[in-house]
Design an enzyme around this catalytic site. Structure first.
Site, mmCIF file in Angstrom:
data_model
loop_
_atom_site.group_PDB
_atom_site.id
_atom_site.type_symbol
_atom_site.label_atom_id
_atom_site.label_comp_id
_atom_site.label_asym_id
_atom_site.label_seq_id
_atom_site.Cartn_x
_atom_site.Cartn_y
_atom_site.Cartn_z
ATOM 1 N N ARG A 239 0.858 -1.393 -0.129
ATOM 2 C CA ARG A 239 -0.077 -0.110 -0.080
ATOM 3 C C ARG A 239 0.819 1.358 0.120
ATOM 4 N NH1 ARG A 239 -3.536 -2.987 -1.592
ATOM 5 N NH2 ARG A 239 -5.476 -3.092 -0.723
ATOM 6 N N HIS B 83 -0.751 -0.225 -9.993
ATOM 7 C CA HIS B 83 -1.697 -1.030 -9.219
ATOM 8 C C HIS B 83 -1.834 -2.554 -9.830
ATOM 9 C CE1 HIS B 83 -3.721 -1.216 -5.184
ATOM 10 N NE2 HIS B 83 -3.474 -2.551 -5.569
HETATM 11 P P1 NAP Z 1 -1.277 -11.462 5.494
HETATM 12 O O1 NAP Z 1 -1.241 -12.786 5.046
HETATM 13 O O2 NAP Z 1 -2.338 -10.939 6.397
HETATM 14 O O3 NAP Z 1 0.277 -10.935 5.665
HETATM 15 C C1 NAP Z 1 0.392 -9.888 6.327
HETATM 16 C C2 NAP Z 1 2.047 -9.926 6.917
HETATM 17 O O4 NAP Z 1 2.324 -8.502 7.625
HETATM 18 C C3 NAP Z 1 1.993 -11.050 7.927
HETATM 19 O O5 NAP Z 1 3.362 -11.625 7.983
HETATM 20 C C4 NAP Z 1 1.975 -9.907 9.171
HETATM 21 O O6 NAP Z 1 2.763 -10.497 10.414
HETATM 22 C C5 NAP Z 1 3.004 -8.669 8.833
HETATM 23 N N1 NAP Z 1 2.537 -7.600 9.610
HETATM 24 C C6 NAP Z 1 1.285 -6.997 9.590
HETATM 25 N N2 NAP Z 1 1.324 -5.749 10.563
HETATM 26 C C7 NAP Z 1 2.773 -5.876 11.057
HETATM 27 C C8 NAP Z 1 3.274 -5.131 12.035
HETATM 28 N N3 NAP Z 1 2.862 -4.078 12.547
HETATM 29 N N4 NAP Z 1 4.756 -5.579 12.360
HETATM 30 C C9 NAP Z 1 5.275 -6.410 11.510
HETATM 31 N N5 NAP Z 1 4.559 -7.436 10.793
HETATM 32 C C10 NAP Z 1 3.342 -6.923 10.360
HETATM 33 O O7 NAP Z 1 -1.538 -10.415 4.086
HETATM 34 P P2 NAP Z 1 -1.341 -10.782 2.474
HETATM 35 O O8 NAP Z 1 -2.282 -11.729 1.748
HETATM 36 O O9 NAP Z 1 0.193 -11.422 2.392
HETATM 37 O O10 NAP Z 1 -1.317 -9.500 1.793
HETATM 38 C C11 NAP Z 1 -0.320 -8.168 2.450
HETATM 39 C C12 NAP Z 1 -0.983 -7.036 1.754
HETATM 40 O O11 NAP Z 1 -0.549 -7.169 0.404
HETATM 41 C C13 NAP Z 1 -2.227 -6.875 1.700
HETATM 42 O O12 NAP Z 1 -2.858 -6.163 2.958
HETATM 43 C C14 NAP Z 1 -2.812 -5.754 0.692
HETATM 44 O O13 NAP Z 1 -2.541 -4.438 1.344
HETATM 45 C C15 NAP Z 1 -1.347 -5.907 -0.343
HETATM 46 N N6 NAP Z 1 -1.856 -6.491 -1.575
HETATM 47 C C16 NAP Z 1 -1.191 -5.748 -2.676
HETATM 48 C C17 NAP Z 1 -1.990 -6.185 -4.137
HETATM 49 C C18 NAP Z 1 -1.717 -5.250 -5.187
HETATM 50 O O14 NAP Z 1 -2.135 -5.603 -6.239
HETATM 51 N N7 NAP Z 1 -0.530 -4.369 -5.029
HETATM 52 C C19 NAP Z 1 -2.520 -7.312 -3.913
HETATM 53 C C20 NAP Z 1 -2.826 -7.835 -2.851
HETATM 54 C C21 NAP Z 1 -2.400 -7.602 -1.597
HETATM 55 P P3 NAP Z 1 2.506 -11.970 11.277
HETATM 56 O O15 NAP Z 1 2.666 -13.077 10.157
HETATM 57 O O16 NAP Z 1 3.292 -12.169 12.403
HETATM 58 O O17 NAP Z 1 1.159 -11.815 11.401
#
Ligand code: NAP
Length: 307
Positions: A222, A270
Site C-alpha cells: 500500500r 496497481h
Molecule cells: P497477510 O497474510 O495478512 O500478511 C501480512 C503480513 O504482514 C504478516 O506476515 C504480518 O505478520 C505482517 N505484519 C502486519 N502488521 C505488522 C506489523 N505491525 N509489524 C510486523 N509485521 C506486520 O496479508 P497478505 O495476503 O500477504 O497481503 C499483504 C498485503 O498486500 C495486503 O494487506 C494488501 O494491502 C497488499 N496487496 C496488494 C496487492 C496489489 O495489487 N498491489 C494485491 C494484494 C494484496 P504476522 O505474520 O506476524 O501476522
C-alpha cells in the site's frame, strides 16, 4: 439466502455473474439494488450508507486481500466478521512482479539502460548473489509465496513480521525491536505489509536510511506505508539505488507527482496482483457454504490488529 454485492470496479457485472454461478440457489443483488435482509455482504470500498441499508449481515466479505479501506468506513458494524480474500490467484502474480523487480535490481538493468541511452559500453563488476539479501517486509500469505519464488534464484532471504514463526529458508526478524537489523540486512526490500495504524508511514526517513547504501525498494503493498518525500530524498542523494512502486497514497498517481518522472523510480498502475473475479467468487462461495454449515473459515480479519 440473499447476498448483496457492491464494488467500485468496472467488473461489477462479471462479479455478479460469477457469484451467482458459484452459489446456485442464492439471490445475488447488485448495489444499489439493496435487500434489507441480506445474509452476506460482498463489498469493495463501500459507501457508508450501505451498512445502514443492509444491517443484518452474517459476514462481510472484502473483495480484495487488503482491508484497510473497509476498516476505515465509519459505519462498518462491530461484531460482524470481516473476511478477506486469501491469495485467490494473487500470490502467483506477486511472485512474477517481485521476481522481475528483484532480478532487474540485482542485474543493474536501470544502470545499463542509462548507459545505452548514452551509447556507453561499460561492464560493471559482478555482484555476488550471496551479498544481495532480499528482505520481505511482511511474511504472510503473499510474502511467503514470494519468498518461495525467489528462493529458486538463490537469493539469501529474510522476512519481518509481528510474531516469530519459522519459514523454511527464510531468516525471520520479528517486531519493532528487530526492524533496524532486518533493514540493515536487506539489499532489496520488498514491502508486502497490510496498511494498518502500525504500518502507515513506517518507511520514513529514519527507516529508509537503515537500509544499506545502494539498496532497492519494491512496494507492492500500500502506498501509505511509504513517506513519499523521504523516499525521493533517499533516491536523490544516492542512499537508495531504485524504487519500483505499484501502489501510491492517491491512485491514480496524480499527474504532477514527482514519482512519475524520477529517473530511479519505476511506476506501475496497481497491477502487481489484480483480483481474479472467478477465483475470488469461488473462494467466497466456498466460505459461505462452510458458514452455512456452521463451520469455521480462514481469512477472518482481526480488527484490533487491522489485518
Ligand atoms: P497477510 O497474510 O495478512 O500478511 C501480512 C503480513 O504482514 C504478516 O506476515 C504480518 O505478520 C505482517 N505484519 C502486519 N502488521 C505488522 C506489523 N505491525 N509489524 C510486523 N509485521 C506486520 O496479508 P497478505 O495476503 O500477504 O497481503 C499483504 C498485503 O498486500 C495486503 O494487506 C494488501 O494491502 C497488499 N496487496 C496488494 C496487492 C496489489 O495489487 N498491489 C494485491 C494484494 C494484496 P504476522 O505474520 O506476524 O501476522
Amino acid at each position: 439466502m440473499r447476498i448483496l454485492l457492491q464494488t467500485t470496479s468496472a467488473n461489477a457485472g462479471l462479479w455478479h455473474a460469477a457469484l451467482a454461478a458459484a452459489l446456485p440457489g442464492a439471490e445475488v443483488r447488485l448495489w444499489p439494488d439493496c435487500p434489507r435482509d441480506a445474509d452476506y455482504l460482498a463489498v469493495w470500498k463501500p459507501p457508508p450508507e450501505l451498512f445502514g441499508l443492509a444491517p443484518a449481515a452474517r459476514a462481510i466479505f472484502n473483495l480484495g486481500a487488503g482491508v484497510d479501506a473497509l476498516l476505515q468506513v465509519p459505519t462498518l458494524p462491530a461484531g460482524v466478521p470481516v473476511i478477506r480474500l486469501e491469495d485467490a490467484g494473487m500470490a502467483e502474480q506477486m511472485v512474477d512482479y517481485v521476481t522481475l523487480a528483484v532480478l532487474a535490481a540485482y542485474r543493474e538493468q536501470r544502470v545499463y539502460a542509462d548507459q545505452q541511452r548514452e551509447g556507453l559500453w561499460r561492464q560493471r563488476a559482478h555482484l555476488r548473489k550471496q551479498a544481495f539479501g532480499v528482505g520481505l517486509l511482511g511474511l504472510g500469505l503473499l510474502g511467503q509465496t514470494v519468498a518461495a519464488g525467489l528462493a529458486r534464484f538463490g537469493f539469501p532471504l529474510a522476512g519481518w513480521r509481528r510474531e516469530r514463526k519459522a519459514v523454511a529458508g527464510v531468516r525471520t526478524f520479528a517486531g519493532a525491536a528487530e526492524l533496524p537489523d532486518f533493514l540493515a540486512w536487506s539489499q532489496a526490500l520488498v514491502c508486502l505489509l497490510p496498511s494498518t495504524p502500525d504500518t502507515r508511514g513506517l518507511l520514513d526517513r529514519t527507516r529508509l536510511r537503515q537500509l544499506p547504501r545502494g539498496a532497492h525498494l519494491v512496494n507492492v503493498a500500500r502506498g501509505d506505508i511509504v513517506v513519499d518525500a523521504d523516499l525521493v530524498e533517499a533516491l536523490d542523494d544516492g542512499h537508495l539505488a531504485s524504487a519500483t512502486l505499484d501502489v501510491f497514497h492517491k491512485e491514480p498517481l496524480p499527474p504532477a507527482h514527482p514519482f512519475w518522472h524520477h529517473p530511479r523510480i519505476t511506476v506501475t498502475p496497481h497491477v502487481s496482483a489484480v483480483t481474479l473475479v472467478d477465483d475470488s467468487a469461488a473462494q467466497i462461495a466456498a466460505k459461505i457454504r462452510r458458514l452455512e454449515r456452521g463451520l469455521p473459515v480462514t481469512g477472518v480479519v482481526d480488527r484490533d490488529r487491522g489485518y
